[in-house]
Design a protein around this motif. Structure first.
Motif, PDB file in Angstrom:
ATOM      1  N   ALA A 222       0.833  -1.204   0.000  1.00 31.24           N
ATOM      2  CA  ALA A 222       0.000   0.000   0.000  1.00 31.24           C
ATOM      3  C   ALA A 222       0.868   1.255   0.000  1.00 31.24           C
ATOM      4  O   ALA A 222       0.580   2.226  -0.716  1.00 31.24           O
ATOM      5  CB  ALA A 222      -0.931  -0.006   1.208  1.00 31.24           C
ATOM      6  N   GLY A 223       1.950   1.233   0.770  1.00 35.96           N
ATOM      7  CA  GLY A 223       2.851   2.381   0.804  1.00 35.96           C
ATOM      8  C   GLY A 223       3.500   2.631  -0.536  1.00 35.96           C
ATOM      9  O   GLY A 223       3.601   3.783  -0.996  1.00 35.96           O
ATOM     10  N   ALA A 224       3.940   1.552  -1.189  1.00 38.43           N
ATOM     11  CA  ALA A 224       4.600   1.699  -2.492  1.00 38.43           C
ATOM     12  C   ALA A 224       3.619   2.211  -3.544  1.00 38.43           C
ATOM     13  O   ALA A 224       3.955   3.089  -4.355  1.00 38.43           O
ATOM     14  CB  ALA A 224       5.189   0.360  -2.926  1.00 38.43           C
ATOM     15  N   VAL A 225       2.407   1.670  -3.552  1.00 40.43           N
ATOM     16  CA  VAL A 225       1.403   2.095  -4.531  1.00 40.43           C
ATOM     17  C   VAL A 225       1.027   3.560  -4.312  1.00 40.43           C
ATOM     18  O   VAL A 225       0.942   4.347  -5.265  1.00 40.43           O
ATOM     19  CB  VAL A 225       0.150   1.196  -4.435  1.00 40.43           C
ATOM     20  N   PHE A 226       0.817   3.944  -3.060  1.00 38.83           N
ATOM     21  CA  PHE A 226       0.403   5.317  -2.771  1.00 38.83           C
ATOM     22  C   PHE A 226       1.494   6.313  -3.152  1.00 38.83           C
ATOM     23  O   PHE A 226       1.229   7.334  -3.788  1.00 38.83           O
ATOM     24  CB  PHE A 226       0.064   5.453  -1.287  1.00 38.83           C
ATOM     25  N   ARG A 227       2.715   6.027  -2.785  1.00 38.21           N
ATOM     26  CA  ARG A 227       3.812   6.955  -3.088  1.00 38.21           C
ATOM     27  C   ARG A 227       4.054   7.076  -4.588  1.00 38.21           C
ATOM     28  O   ARG A 227       4.455   8.141  -5.077  1.00 38.21           O
ATOM     29  CB  ARG A 227       5.083   6.502  -2.366  1.00 38.21           C
ATOM     30  N   ALA A 235       3.716  14.926   1.609  1.00 33.58           N
ATOM     31  CA  ALA A 235       2.965  15.877   2.425  1.00 33.58           C
ATOM     32  C   ALA A 235       1.761  15.207   3.080  1.00 33.58           C
ATOM     33  O   ALA A 235       1.445  15.466   4.251  1.00 33.58           O
ATOM     34  CB  ALA A 235       2.509  17.056   1.566  1.00 33.58           C
ATOM     35  N   ARG A 236       1.067  14.359   2.357  1.00 29.53           N
ATOM     36  CA  ARG A 236      -0.113  13.679   2.902  1.00 29.53           C
ATOM     37  C   ARG A 236       0.259  12.689   4.004  1.00 29.53           C
ATOM     38  O   ARG A 236      -0.547  12.426   4.907  1.00 29.53           O
ATOM     39  CB  ARG A 236      -0.855  12.936   1.784  1.00 29.53           C
ATOM     40  N   LEU A 237       1.463  12.131   3.936  1.00 28.36           N
ATOM     41  CA  LEU A 237       1.884  11.125   4.912  1.00 28.36           C
ATOM     42  C   LEU A 237       2.621  11.734   6.103  1.00 28.36           C
ATOM     43  O   LEU A 237       2.859  11.035   7.094  1.00 28.36           O
ATOM     44  CB  LEU A 237       2.799  10.098   4.235  1.00 28.36           C
ATOM     45  N   ASN A 238       2.980  12.975   6.001  1.00 28.63           N
ATOM     46  CA  ASN A 238       3.760  13.630   7.048  1.00 28.63           C
ATOM     47  C   ASN A 238       3.025  13.581   8.396  1.00 28.63           C
ATOM     48  O   ASN A 238       1.878  14.001   8.520  1.00 28.63           O
ATOM     49  CB  ASN A 238       4.034  15.088   6.667  1.00 28.63           C
ATOM     50  N   GLY A 239       3.705  13.033   9.394  1.00 32.87           N
ATOM     51  CA  GLY A 239       3.158  12.983  10.741  1.00 32.87           C
ATOM     52  C   GLY A 239       2.145  11.888  10.996  1.00 32.87           C
ATOM     53  O   GLY A 239       1.582  11.811  12.089  1.00 32.87           O
ATOM     54  N   ILE A 243       0.859   4.546   9.060  1.00 30.75           N
ATOM     55  CA  ILE A 243      -0.551   4.594   8.688  1.00 30.75           C
ATOM     56  C   ILE A 243      -0.984   3.388   7.878  1.00 30.75           C
ATOM     57  O   ILE A 243      -2.137   2.935   7.964  1.00 30.75           O
ATOM     58  CB  ILE A 243      -0.862   5.904   7.922  1.00 30.75           C
ATOM     59  N   PHE A 244      -0.066   2.799   7.083  1.00 29.27           N
ATOM     60  CA  PHE A 244      -0.451   1.679   6.233  1.00 29.27           C
ATOM     61  C   PHE A 244      -0.574   0.372   7.006  1.00 29.27           C
ATOM     62  O   PHE A 244      -0.917  -0.661   6.435  1.00 29.27           O
ATOM     63  CB  PHE A 244       0.545   1.540   5.079  1.00 29.27           C
ATOM     64  N   GLN A 245      -0.312   0.411   8.311  1.00 32.52           N
ATOM     65  CA  GLN A 245      -0.595  -0.742   9.165  1.00 32.52           C
ATOM     66  C   GLN A 245      -2.047  -0.722   9.649  1.00 32.52           C
ATOM     67  O   GLN A 245      -2.520  -1.712  10.209  1.00 32.52           O
ATOM     68  CB  GLN A 245       0.340  -0.758  10.383  1.00 32.52           C
ATOM     69  N   ARG A 246      -2.742   0.380   9.402  1.00 33.50           N
ATOM     70  CA  ARG A 246      -4.113   0.546   9.906  1.00 33.50           C
ATOM     71  C   ARG A 246      -5.078   0.535   8.721  1.00 33.50           C
ATOM     72  O   ARG A 246      -5.008   1.389   7.829  1.00 33.50           O
ATOM     73  CB  ARG A 246      -4.218   1.847  10.701  1.00 33.50           C
ATOM     74  N   LEU A 247      -5.979  -0.423   8.719  1.00 35.55           N
ATOM     75  CA  LEU A 247      -6.831  -0.646   7.554  1.00 35.55           C
ATOM     76  C   LEU A 247      -7.708   0.549   7.218  1.00 35.55           C
ATOM     77  O   LEU A 247      -7.700   1.032   6.073  1.00 35.55           O
ATOM     78  CB  LEU A 247      -7.710  -1.875   7.791  1.00 35.55           C
ATOM     79  N   ASP A 248      -8.494   1.033   8.175  1.00 40.33           N
ATOM     80  CA  ASP A 248      -9.417   2.132   7.875  1.00 40.33           C
ATOM     81  C   ASP A 248      -8.662   3.400   7.499  1.00 40.33           C
ATOM     82  O   ASP A 248      -9.076   4.143   6.591  1.00 40.33           O
ATOM     83  CB  ASP A 248     -10.334   2.389   9.081  1.00 40.33           C
ATOM     84  N   ASP A 249      -7.554   3.666   8.178  1.00 41.13           N
ATOM     85  CA  ASP A 249      -6.767   4.859   7.849  1.00 41.13           C
ATOM     86  C   ASP A 249      -6.189   4.755   6.444  1.00 41.13           C
ATOM     87  O   ASP A 249      -6.107   5.756   5.711  1.00 41.13           O
ATOM     88  CB  ASP A 249      -5.647   5.043   8.868  1.00 41.13           C
ATOM     89  N   THR A 250      -5.770   3.554   6.061  1.00 37.60           N
ATOM     90  CA  THR A 250      -5.258   3.354   4.704  1.00 37.60           C
ATOM     91  C   THR A 250      -6.351   3.609   3.674  1.00 37.60           C
ATOM     92  O   THR A 250      -6.133   4.289   2.661  1.00 37.60           O
ATOM     93  CB  THR A 250      -4.720   1.921   4.541  1.00 37.60           C
ATOM     94  N   ALA A 251      -7.544   3.067   3.943  1.00 35.33           N
ATOM     95  CA  ALA A 251      -8.658   3.283   3.026  1.00 35.33           C
ATOM     96  C   ALA A 251      -8.993   4.770   2.920  1.00 35.33           C
ATOM     97  O   ALA A 251      -9.214   5.294   1.815  1.00 35.33           O
ATOM     98  CB  ALA A 251      -9.872   2.489   3.495  1.00 35.33           C
TER      99      ALA A 251
END
Length: 335
Positions: A222-227, A235-239, A243-251
């Protein structure tokens, strides 16, 4: 020259020689990384079609350099045998030139009467056959989706010998296959060994590790696809931490970037099972499997009570692998 070796060019004292490297019964031959020293195999027909000047990648560690540096030790030994035989013959020719190509005796005396006698007789040279190759055999053929090179590996790998880094979707598929193979391997153990391992808790630990690994596989993909897909991903991932360990947050993250909602791409039962597997993994990783309030919030239908320790089974792990595979496929298809 022995069979498999030939002289292709001479330029003064420089001799260019070609030594064949035989392939196996499947048409593959070995390559060995000069960095990590691990072996892999490549289809000879595909390899010969590559450009002459090309860098190879180690499928395991990613070391890449000139393809000639990837000779295996047995291949080097075969080539050195041919070179040694040629060297013996070249020395023989030099000696023949000195003695005129025929038997000759030379003697020399000094005042003391001491004499030195040298005898030389030219004899034919018969080279021994070059050593064969007995390297690790092909188990399963792989084919790069980008360059179509056929190759074989003997462990977890992340690179194509020609293209370099594999696509994240390919890596996740291989990793999920490894999880299934590990469970299959346990099932094939003798009954007495299985009983001993089960009694010692080995099976439970492996099932827990499976859940942990599934979260890691999805997180990486998920991290590779998103980046790769989102221009302002940093910027979206900052802080946001892991996040990609959490299903709802990833969605939610993909939805906010304009992509489909994974919760609706997958059917409701699959998403619910994934939620339960991810919650179980969190409890085992952070609370030794003891149910806490967070787990009950994520899995309100659970029969477990606060303070109890979760139990997992092989069947639930196998289902989790299938569900994670469906999620990986959905993530890769988003873009």
């Amino acid at each position: 020259m022995p069979e498999g070796a030939e002289i292709v060019d001479r330029n003064g004292d420089v001799v260019e020689m070609r030594v064949s490297i035989p392939g196996d019964e499947h048409g593959f031959f070995g390559r060995q990384c000069p960095g990590c020293a691990q072996m892999f195999r490549v289809n000879m027909e595909d390899y010969e079609a590559l450009p002459e000047e090309i860098e190879l990648w180690c499928v395991y560690c990613g070391h890449h350099c000139d393809h000639s540096d990837f000779m295996t030790q047995q291949q080097k030994d075969r080539a050195l045998r041919a070179v040694a035989d040629l060297g013996v013959q070249m020395v023989g020719h030099v000696v023949e030139d000195v003695f005129g190509g025929r038997s000759r005796t030379r003697s020399r005396s000094r005042g003391s009467g001491f004499g030195v006698e040298i005898r030389f007789r030219s004899t034919p040279f018969y080279p021994q056959p070059l050593p064969g190759l007995d390297e690790e055999k092909l188990v399963r053929e792989r084919k790069c989706a980008d360059c179509a090179l056929r190759y074989a590996v003997f462990g977890e790998h992340r690179f194509c010998p020609v293209c370099g880094p594999l696509a994240s979707a390919v890596v996740s598929t291989d990793a999920l296959g490894a999880e299934t193979a590990r469970l299959d391997g346990l099932a094939q153990l003798p009954a007495e060994v299985r009983a001993d391992l089960r009694e010692k808790g080995v099976f439970t630990r492996i099932w827990v590790d499976t859940l942990e690994n599934l979260v890691g596989i999805v997180e990486t993909l998920a991290g590779a696809v998103f980046r790769a897909a989102v221009a302002d991903a940093p910027a979206r991932l900052n802080g946001k931490g892991n996040i990609f360990q959490r299903l709802d947050d990833t969605a939610d993250l993909f939805v906010a970037a304009g992509y489909a909602d994974l919760r609706t791409v997958l059917d409701a039962p699959t998403w619910q099972r994934l939620t339960e597997s991810w919650a179980a993994r969190h409890v085992f990783t952070h609370n030794d499997g003891v149910v806490d309030a967070r787990y009950l919030t994520k899995v309100p239908g659970s029969t477990a009570r606060l303070g109890q320790r979760l139990t997992i089974t092989e069947a639930s792990c196998r289902q989790a692998i299938l569900d994670a595979g469906a999620l990986c496929h959905a993530v890769a298809a988003l873009t």
